[in-house]
Design a protein around this motif. Structure first.
Motif, PDB file in Angstrom:
ATOM      1  N   GLU A  59     -30.848  37.696  -2.992  1.00 37.74           N
ATOM      2  CA  GLU A  59     -32.115  37.981  -3.437  1.00 37.74           C
ATOM      3  C   GLU A  59     -32.149  37.724  -5.009  1.00 37.74           C
ATOM      4  O   GLU A  59     -33.164  37.091  -5.627  1.00 37.74           O
ATOM      5  N   ASN A  60     -30.716  37.672  -5.489  1.00 41.72           N
ATOM      6  CA  ASN A  60     -30.617  37.417  -6.762  1.00 41.72           C
ATOM      7  C   ASN A  60     -30.562  36.078  -7.004  1.00 41.72           C
ATOM      8  O   ASN A  60     -30.309  35.392  -8.274  1.00 41.72           O
ATOM      9  N   GLY A  61     -30.517  35.145  -6.094  1.00 43.16           N
ATOM     10  CA  GLY A  61     -30.417  33.727  -6.130  1.00 43.16           C
ATOM     11  C   GLY A  61     -28.974  33.255  -5.994  1.00 43.16           C
ATOM     12  O   GLY A  61     -28.723  32.060  -5.808  1.00 43.16           O
ATOM     13  N   SER A  62     -27.909  34.121  -5.983  1.00 39.06           N
ATOM     14  CA  SER A  62     -26.614  33.743  -5.609  1.00 39.06           C
ATOM     15  C   SER A  62     -26.331  33.348  -4.227  1.00 39.06           C
ATOM     16  O   SER A  62     -27.307  33.941  -3.298  1.00 39.06           O
ATOM     17  N   LEU A  63     -25.508  32.588  -3.790  1.00 38.09           N
ATOM     18  CA  LEU A  63     -25.168  32.199  -2.542  1.00 38.09           C
ATOM     19  C   LEU A  63     -23.994  32.753  -1.961  1.00 38.09           C
ATOM     20  O   LEU A  63     -22.903  33.005  -2.634  1.00 38.09           O
ATOM     21  N   GLU A  64     -24.150  33.089  -0.730  1.00 40.75           N
ATOM     22  CA  GLU A  64     -22.702  33.308   0.057  1.00 40.75           C
ATOM     23  C   GLU A  64     -22.425  32.007   0.749  1.00 40.75           C
ATOM     24  O   GLU A  64     -22.956  31.267   1.631  1.00 40.75           O
ATOM     25  N   LEU A  65     -20.998  31.538   0.482  1.00 37.50           N
ATOM     26  CA  LEU A  65     -20.521  30.206   0.961  1.00 37.50           C
ATOM     27  C   LEU A  65     -19.348  30.307   1.906  1.00 37.50           C
ATOM     28  O   LEU A  65     -18.769  31.313   2.036  1.00 37.50           O
ATOM     29  N   SER A  66     -18.977  29.266   2.596  1.00 38.45           N
ATOM     30  CA  SER A  66     -17.977  29.200   3.407  1.00 38.45           C
ATOM     31  C   SER A  66     -17.424  27.828   3.097  1.00 38.45           C
ATOM     32  O   SER A  66     -17.928  26.841   3.085  1.00 38.45           O
ATOM     33  N   LEU A  67     -15.881  27.655   3.018  1.00 39.00           N
ATOM     34  CA  LEU A  67     -15.245  26.549   2.778  1.00 39.00           C
ATOM     35  C   LEU A  67     -14.821  26.011   4.320  1.00 39.00           C
ATOM     36  O   LEU A  67     -13.878  24.981   4.167  1.00 39.00           O
ATOM     37  N   ILE A  68     -15.100  26.735   5.324  1.00 36.53           N
ATOM     38  CA  ILE A  68     -14.793  26.427   6.674  1.00 36.53           C
ATOM     39  C   ILE A  68     -15.878  25.641   7.226  1.00 36.53           C
ATOM     40  O   ILE A  68     -17.115  26.063   7.306  1.00 36.53           O
ATOM     41  N   ASP A  69     -15.614  24.501   8.060  1.00 34.47           N
ATOM     42  CA  ASP A  69     -16.641  23.861   8.817  1.00 34.47           C
ATOM     43  C   ASP A  69     -17.369  24.780   9.849  1.00 34.47           C
ATOM     44  O   ASP A  69     -18.595  24.780   9.821  1.00 34.47           O
ATOM     45  N   GLU A  70     -16.710  25.492  10.640  1.00 30.34           N
ATOM     46  CA  GLU A  70     -17.248  26.052  11.931  1.00 30.34           C
ATOM     47  C   GLU A  70     -17.179  27.678  11.310  1.00 30.34           C
ATOM     48  O   GLU A  70     -16.051  28.076  10.971  1.00 30.34           O
ATOM     49  N   ARG A  71     -18.192  28.105  11.335  1.00 26.67           N
ATOM     50  CA  ARG A  71     -18.298  29.715  10.973  1.00 26.67           C
ATOM     51  C   ARG A  71     -17.842  30.495  12.299  1.00 26.67           C
ATOM     52  O   ARG A  71     -18.194  30.657  13.358  1.00 26.67           O
ATOM     53  N   GLU A  72     -16.925  31.541  11.812  1.00 27.07           N
ATOM     54  CA  GLU A  72     -16.417  32.284  12.859  1.00 27.07           C
ATOM     55  C   GLU A  72     -17.460  33.609  13.043  1.00 27.07           C
ATOM     56  O   GLU A  72     -17.934  34.170  12.291  1.00 27.07           O
ATOM     57  N   LYS A  73     -17.493  33.941  14.347  1.00 28.63           N
ATOM     58  CA  LYS A  73     -18.277  35.001  14.696  1.00 28.63           C
ATOM     59  C   LYS A  73     -17.346  36.105  15.415  1.00 28.63           C
ATOM     60  O   LYS A  73     -16.502  35.737  16.061  1.00 28.63           O
ATOM     61  N   VAL A  74     -17.747  37.573  15.263  1.00 33.52           N
ATOM     62  CA  VAL A  74     -17.179  38.348  15.836  1.00 33.52           C
ATOM     63  C   VAL A  74     -17.954  39.031  17.005  1.00 33.52           C
ATOM     64  O   VAL A  74     -18.876  39.390  16.895  1.00 33.52           O
ATOM     65  N   GLU A  75     -17.432  38.782  18.244  1.00 31.99           N
ATOM     66  CA  GLU A  75     -18.182  38.901  19.556  1.00 31.99           C
ATOM     67  C   GLU A  75     -17.017  39.322  20.524  1.00 31.99           C
ATOM     68  O   GLU A  75     -15.872  38.916  20.367  1.00 31.99           O
ATOM     69  N   LYS A  76     -17.295  40.038  21.446  1.00 31.37           N
ATOM     70  CA  LYS A  76     -16.515  40.828  22.343  1.00 31.37           C
ATOM     71  C   LYS A  76     -15.810  39.523  23.326  1.00 31.37           C
ATOM     72  O   LYS A  76     -16.501  38.533  23.498  1.00 31.37           O
ATOM     73  N   ASN A  77     -14.500  39.751  23.581  1.00 26.72           N
ATOM     74  CA  ASN A  77     -13.810  38.490  24.308  1.00 26.72           C
ATOM     75  C   ASN A  77     -13.656  37.391  23.517  1.00 26.72           C
ATOM     76  O   ASN A  77     -13.087  36.546  24.176  1.00 26.72           O
ATOM     77  N   GLY A  78     -13.882  37.587  22.099  1.00 29.29           N
ATOM     78  CA  GLY A  78     -13.802  36.185  21.220  1.00 29.29           C
ATOM     79  C   GLY A  78     -12.395  36.395  20.532  1.00 29.29           C
ATOM     80  O   GLY A  78     -11.839  37.587  20.375  1.00 29.29           O
ATOM     81  N   ILE A  79     -12.184  35.481  19.771  1.00 33.06           N
ATOM     82  CA  ILE A  79     -11.116  35.236  19.002  1.00 33.06           C
ATOM     83  C   ILE A  79     -11.298  35.093  17.483  1.00 33.06           C
ATOM     84  O   ILE A  79     -11.893  34.015  17.420  1.00 33.06           O
ATOM     85  N   THR A  80     -10.818  35.753  16.680  1.00 36.64           N
ATOM     86  CA  THR A  80     -11.144  35.450  15.293  1.00 36.64           C
ATOM     87  C   THR A  80      -9.977  36.006  14.347  1.00 36.64           C
ATOM     88  O   THR A  80      -9.020  36.513  14.973  1.00 36.64           O
ATOM     89  N   LYS A  81     -10.099  35.454  13.203  1.00 36.49           N
ATOM     90  CA  LYS A  81      -9.038  35.717  12.388  1.00 36.49           C
ATOM     91  C   LYS A  81      -9.317  37.050  11.533  1.00 36.49           C
ATOM     92  O   LYS A  81     -10.637  37.392  11.223  1.00 36.49           O
ATOM     93  N   GLY A  82      -8.378  37.703  11.033  1.00 37.96           N
ATOM     94  CA  GLY A  82      -8.464  39.031  10.249  1.00 37.96           C
ATOM     95  C   GLY A  82      -7.181  39.211   9.169  1.00 37.96           C
ATOM     96  O   GLY A  82      -6.393  38.616   9.389  1.00 37.96           O
ATOM     97  N   VAL A  83      -7.623  39.996   8.338  1.00 37.66           N
ATOM     98  CA  VAL A  83      -6.381  40.431   7.225  1.00 37.66           C
ATOM     99  C   VAL A  83      -6.195  42.065   7.547  1.00 37.66           C
ATOM    100  O   VAL A  83      -6.921  42.653   7.401  1.00 37.66           O
ATOM    101  N   ILE A  84      -4.895  42.071   7.544  1.00 35.88           N
ATOM    102  CA  ILE A  84      -4.411  43.688   7.718  1.00 35.88           C
ATOM    103  C   ILE A  84      -4.759  44.254   6.402  1.00 35.88           C
ATOM    104  O   ILE A  84      -4.066  43.926   5.407  1.00 35.88           O
ATOM    105  N   VAL A  85      -5.398  45.440   6.369  1.00 38.05           N
ATOM    106  CA  VAL A  85      -5.834  46.051   5.250  1.00 38.05           C
ATOM    107  C   VAL A  85      -5.166  47.634   5.282  1.00 38.05           C
ATOM    108  O   VAL A  85      -5.220  48.429   4.459  1.00 38.05           O
ATOM    109  N   GLY A  86      -4.479  48.101   6.581  1.00 37.21           N
ATOM    110  CA  GLY A  86      -4.203  49.457   6.546  1.00 37.21           C
ATOM    111  C   GLY A  86      -3.160  49.283   7.723  1.00 37.21           C
ATOM    112  O   GLY A  86      -3.161  48.534   8.766  1.00 37.21           O
ATOM    113  N   MET A  87      -2.167  50.335   7.687  1.00 40.72           N
ATOM    114  CA  MET A  87      -1.026  50.334   8.733  1.00 40.72           C
ATOM    115  C   MET A  87      -0.823  51.956   8.963  1.00 40.72           C
ATOM    116  O   MET A  87      -0.792  52.633   8.043  1.00 40.72           O
TER     117      MET A  87
END
Length: 1090
Positions: free
Chosen positions: A487-515
């Motif tokens: 709304e404020n005019g700023s953009l959400e960008l991606s430097l990756i060509d293909e946009r990854e989606k989170v869906e059941k039985n799919g494979i995606t990347k993530g970062v460990i934030v807790g153990m």
């Protein structure tokens, strides 16, 4: 070809000057000093060009002799001040005032390059042998012991622990009286590979600060902090300082030069000088910093420039209009913009207005240098105070700063229109890095529009995601895709060509934030999703503490088991290789539903909780069962099954979501329960020796050797040595790598102490009650009924009494025969009365109280045992002491453990007690305490080689390789020379097994060069080489041995080993070759049958 970084950087940007026609006044050109003359300095540039820097342009202040500051081959940056095209000559300036503009990053860059080169040199030295290799093992900031070998007016010469030369300047031993032969603690300040020595400091204040330095939150230093520092060392390319304040004891480096041309800066530094420094980033293991005064100057220059721009903008007006193309001169180049001057009026070119297309990672601003003249086109104006863009019709346009462009697409337009660019999701755009903050990379899209890239959308390269600030530098351009317009005019960008989606039985990347050892890994995914990787979903093959192989910030690829767009933080994930690829082999089943389970099924899981009522075992994704541990001693459960431990279980019952489990032994279907009375009875029969009586009535005892694994489980629990036999020396054969000795508790079995005339073959006889018989026989039939009734009552009582006595006799008989087990303290008291010198009985007594959680009573039993057991039974007493130490280690305090240890040392052979205590510490995971105890032992028993080798093995097993190597050098200084060979051989074996086999090989070669006929060393060397799998080297060793002059008996031994080796690892031809050589040897010795 060249390795000069300044030339390489210019070549990367296609700005390398190689022709005279390219030379322009005001240009900055990298070069190197060619020659020094009385009237100036000749500098060589690429392409065979030469420029002259007259004396007045060589330095900022007049210097009588330039040769003390410059030397041929020195890299410099020159500014062209005059060009004579007719004579093809040009004059240059090397003065800091002309070439340097206060940017402290230049000096830090030079310092970082020098430190990287130092690390590279030291890394190569590690591959060499002798002194160079020893030098590579030292680290700046380490404390070592140095022996003074010479003292003079300049300082002192030393010999460091590993026979390296050391130098201490006078300023680092100020106020100290140092004598030859004195051993002092010293700090390594500099490693000099050229002279093969170390520069050290004896400063006690510095040593104390380094020793007491603790890396915690309170003492942690951060980039941007300003601290006081004291200079320790001044070199041509760096200055070493020690920080003060909360960073006390931490070493840092500051640049000795602010610029390549800064030849005077290092002469302003001296040792012990105190300055304020601003902390910068880390370079490898090195902390960088720069003088705060330089940072202040840089900031002041920026503020003055900005003030001048505001002043100029507020007082002067211009007649520039949007769309005009004008000449401009570059004033300053920054990562995000280029400041220019348009006929004396300031303006700027934003980083987004330089190119239409760019290769990912390139910095467009670097193509421009100060003083360059360029053509620019005005595309708008911005307010000098608010920096916001103004419309062309704004009344204050004539006093605002021109916003310019050099984009080829806009430079070629006929007319510049004022229009706001509109972005839509999916648009492909160019964006330029601004900074990385709060897990987002902020980028410039236009001079007025910015965008952010969430860190998971930065790259498919996991290294870039884990360390974005290292891969994405300010000013770099990238092709980006618009994901969303906020709304404020700023953009959400991606430097990756293909946009990854989170869906059941799919494979995606993530970062460990807790153990968590109880729940597993918490992983942050794209699009705001967050999920949990359960312990059973981390790997296809379970291992203890599976989360220990990961760390926070680590990037991983995940399989999505479940995902809910309404609740994005409740995703279920899996890291199993069988889920991510088709290649994974499953050792432990992937249980995703209770329907996958059946009663009686045996499987493995992870301990997630430990309660008084039992263990909670995770056996699948959000599927857990409970193990009732009432039948297992409470302390045994807590010791054997910590949280995160893999456990084998059997499903007993499944009722809705309640799953009842039974704990099994690892890799077995046998349940793990408390030792039953029957089992203890069998153990007792094995431990209590049988006694037989001969015809004369004299008893004889049958000797029986017992193995470790036949001991009672309860005794093992108390002594803490379930895997080792007591008092048994375990020695491996000659071909084993390390000879070890395990000293625990005794193997002597307890015996009942009875009189010699007692016979086990005689049955117990019930006593005959004569009085009862007499009363019955003499009863008179003529007595009256009252007397008969009284008599019958007495007879009934006496019969009951006889039955009770008979039962008591039977019970005592069983106890004497060993067929019943003690179940109470009274039972154990009887046992210890029968066998007061048997440690086995006493240890069972202690275990009985521990099972009942009666810790204090177990201590009392231990004290009774120590007082009761005869002083001649040393091993029996030692067994009790070991159990006592185990008890205090598990349930006591540090003070009570120390008190028991001190008593045990006084009353037993100290080394045995210390070794047992170390084993206890190691078994309970107290590595630091074990190391402290070993240090005490090597101080007290420095002449015992077993102590040193045991300590060395401890270091090797705990991956403290360098500590073990340093320990070897210490041991050789303490031990007799006759023990040196054996100790070095033992450490060489350890190197083969736990360290570097090549180093172990070198150690054996050094020993055998001095003792070539030590067949025992040759045998061990060959066995080590064989186990290492180096068949060629082993074969060469055999060839060397069979050509030595040894006795026939030894040669027969080695020929036989050689033949066995070739049969196992060689071909039939090689076997025949060995047999032929053996025959030749026999014939040469004259052993030939006629």
């Amino acid at each position: 070809m060249t390795h000069r970084l300044s030339l390489i950087e210019m070549a990367k940007e296609n700005e390398l000057v190689s022709d005279f026609d390219q030379i322009q006044p005001g240009m900055m050109v990298p070069g190197s000093v060619k020659n020094l003359m009385d009237y100036g300095i000749f500098v060589e540039f690429p392409g065979g060009l030469f420029g002259l820097a007259p004396n007045k342009y060589a330095t900022d202040v007049k210097v009588p002799d330039l040769k003390k500051l410059y030397h041929p081959g020195q890299s410099v940056i020159a500014k062209v001040i005059e060009v004579d095209k007719e004579k093809k000559r040009f004059l240059i300036s090397l003065r800091m005032a002309d070439c340097y503009h206060g940017d402290t990053d230049i000096g830090l860059g030079l310092l970082e390059d020098n430190l990287k080169y130092m690390d590279y040199v030291i890394e190569n030295m590690a591959k060499r042998k002798g002194t160079k290799k020893k030098l590579s093992q030292m680290q700046v900031g380490n404390i070592c012991i140095s022996e003074v070998t010479e003292v003079n007016s300049n300082g002192a010469l030393c010999m460091v622990e590993n026979r390296l030369k050391g130098l201490v300047t006078k300023s680092h031993m100020e106020g100290m009286e140092v004598a030859v032969g004195q051993k002092l603690e010293s700090v390594i300040l500099y490693i000099d590979p050229k002279n093969d020595c170390l520069e050290l400091s004896f400063d006690k204040t510095l040593i104390k600060a380094i020793k007491h330095r603790k890396e915690n939150t309170a003492s942690m230093v951060k980039e941007g902090q300003v601290l006081k520092s004291e200079i320790l060392l001044v070199k041509e390319h760096l200055v070493l300082v020690v920080l003060k304040g909360h960073g006390a004891g931490k070493l840092a480096y500051i640049p000795s030069k602010r610029h390549l041309n800064d030849v005077l800066e290092m002469h302003q530094y001296f040792e012990k000088q105190v300055n304020k420094v601003a902390l910068k980033h880390q370079c490898g293991n090195h902390q960088l910093a720069c003088l705060q005064i330089h940072e202040d100057r840089k900031q002041k220059e920026i503020e003055l420039e900005q003030a001048a721009e505001r002043k100029l903008a507020s007082k002067e007006t211009h007649n520039f209009k949007c769309g005009m193309t004008v000449k401009a001169v570059v004033r300053h180049v920054y990562p995000h913009q280029i400041n220019i001057s348009l006929n004396g009026f300031p303006g700027r070119i934003h980083v987004t207005e330089i190119v239409d297309n760019i290769k990912n990672g390139k910095k467009p601003c670097q193509a421009y240098k100060a003083s360059m003249e360029i053509d620019v086109r005005i595309i708008g104006f911005r307010d000098a105070k608010s920096h916001s863009l103004l419309p062309i019709s704004h009344p204050g346009v004539t006093r605002s700063l021109p916003e310019c462009t050099v984009k080829p697409s806009k430079m070629s337009l006929v007319e510049i229109k004022e229009e706001k660019r509109v972005f839509h999701p999916g648009d492909k755009i160019l964006a330029f890095v601004h900074n990385y903050v709060n897990n987002c990379l902020w980028m410039h899209v236009t001079p007025s529009v910015s965008g952010r890239v969430y860190f998971l959308n930065l790259s498919n390269n996991f290294r870039a995601i884990e360390n974005p600030s290292h891969f994405f530098k300010p000013g770099q351009g990238y092709h980006a895709t618009v994901l969303n317009v906020e709304e404020n005019g700023s953009l959400e960008l991606s430097l990756i060509d293909e946009r990854e989606k989170v869906e059941k039985n799919g494979i995606t990347k993530g970062v460990i934030v807790g153990m968590s050892q109880e729940s597993g890994l918490t992983v942050q995914l794209v699009e705001g999703y967050k999920g949990i990787v359960g312990l059973t979903d981390i790997s296809d093959s379970y291992t203890d503490n599976p989360t220990s192989r990961y760390h926070k910030g680590q990037c991983v690829r995940c399989y999505v088991l479940s995902a809910d767009s309404d609740n994005k933080e409740k995703c279920a994930l899996s890291l199993r290789k069988s889920r991510l690829t088709t290649e994974g082999s499953v050792t432990d089943l992937d249980i995703q539903s209770i329907s996958n389970l059946t009663e009686g099924q045996i499987l493995r899981g992870f301990v997630t909780k430990r309660k008084k009522s039992g263990l909670i075992i995770s056996i699948g994704n959000n599927i857990s069962g409970k193990v009732n541990t009432n039948k297992i001693p409470h302390h045994l459960v807590y010791r054997t099954y910590p949280v995160g431990k893999v456990a084998t279980v059997k499903i007993l019952s499944i009722q809705n979501t309640d799953i009842s489990l039974e704990l099994l032994k690892d890799n077995d279907s046998e349940p793990l329960v408390k030792v039953s009375n029957k089992k203890l009875a069998e153990n007792r029969k094995r431990l209590v020796s049988e006694t037989s009586v001969d015809e004369t009535g004299v008893s004889s005892k049958k000797k029986k050797r017992q193995s470790v694994d036949k001991k009672s489980d309860v005794v093992s629990m108390v002594t803490g040595n379930s895997d080792t036999d007591s008092g048994v020396e375990v020695k491996e054969d000659a071909d084993s790598d390390i000879e070890t000795q395990v000293v625990t508790s005794t193997t002597e079995v307890p015996r009942l102490k009875i009189s010699a005339g007692f016979s086990w073959d005689t049955d117990f006889q019930m006593p005959v009650d004569d009085q009862s018989h007499h009363d019955n026989a003499s009863s008179d039939e003529s007595e009256n009924d009252e007397e008969e009734k009284s008599t019958k009552i007495n007879i009934g009582k006496k019969k009951r009494k006889l039955e009770e006595e008979k039962k008591l006799f039977e019970l005592e008989k069983l106890r004497l025969e060993g067929d019943s087990l003690p179940e109470s303290s009274e039972d154990f008291d009887r046992l210890v009365l029968q066998s007061p010198d048997s440690s086995i009985v006493w240890l069972r007594y202690m275990a009985h109280h521990l099972e009942m959680a009666e810790i204090e009573k177990a201590r009392i039993v231990a004290e009774r045992a120590l007082k009761t057991i005869s002083y001649r039974e040393e091993q029996e007493k030692l067994n009790v002491w070991v159990a006592y130490l185990n008890l205090e280690n598990m349930y006591g305090s540090q003070e009570s453990l120390k008190a028991v240890l001190d008593r045990a040392v006084q009353q037993n052979e100290p080394t045995k007690v210390y070794n047992q205590m170390i084993n206890i510490y190691v078994a309970s995971g107290k590595i630091q305490e074990a190391e402290q105890l070993y240090n005490i032992m090597v101080r007290k028993y420095s002449m015992q080689k077993d102590t040193w080798t045991g300590f060395g093995l401890f270091y090797f097993k705990n991956n403290r390789i360098e500590s073990a190597r340093n320990l070897l050098q210490r041991s050789l200084k303490s031990l007799n020379k006759k023990d040196h060979v054996e100790v070095i051989a033992k450490f060489a074996q350890m190197e083969y097994k736990y360290g570097e086999p090549e180093r172990g090989k070198t150690m054996f070669e050094n020993i055998l060069s001095n003792y070539p006929k030590r067949s025992d060393l040759w045998s061990v060397y060959i066995d080590m080489s064989t186990k290492a799998g180096d068949t060629d080297s082993t074969r060469q060793l055999y060839e060397r041995i069979i050509n030595l002059k040894m006795s026939a008996k030894k040669m027969k031994f080695f020929f036989k080993k050689y033949l066995d080796f070739e049969k196992a690892h060689g071909s039939s031809e090689q076997v025949e070759n060995v047999m032929q050589k053996a025959m030749e040897y026999v014939e040469s010795r004259g052993y030939v049958d006629e």
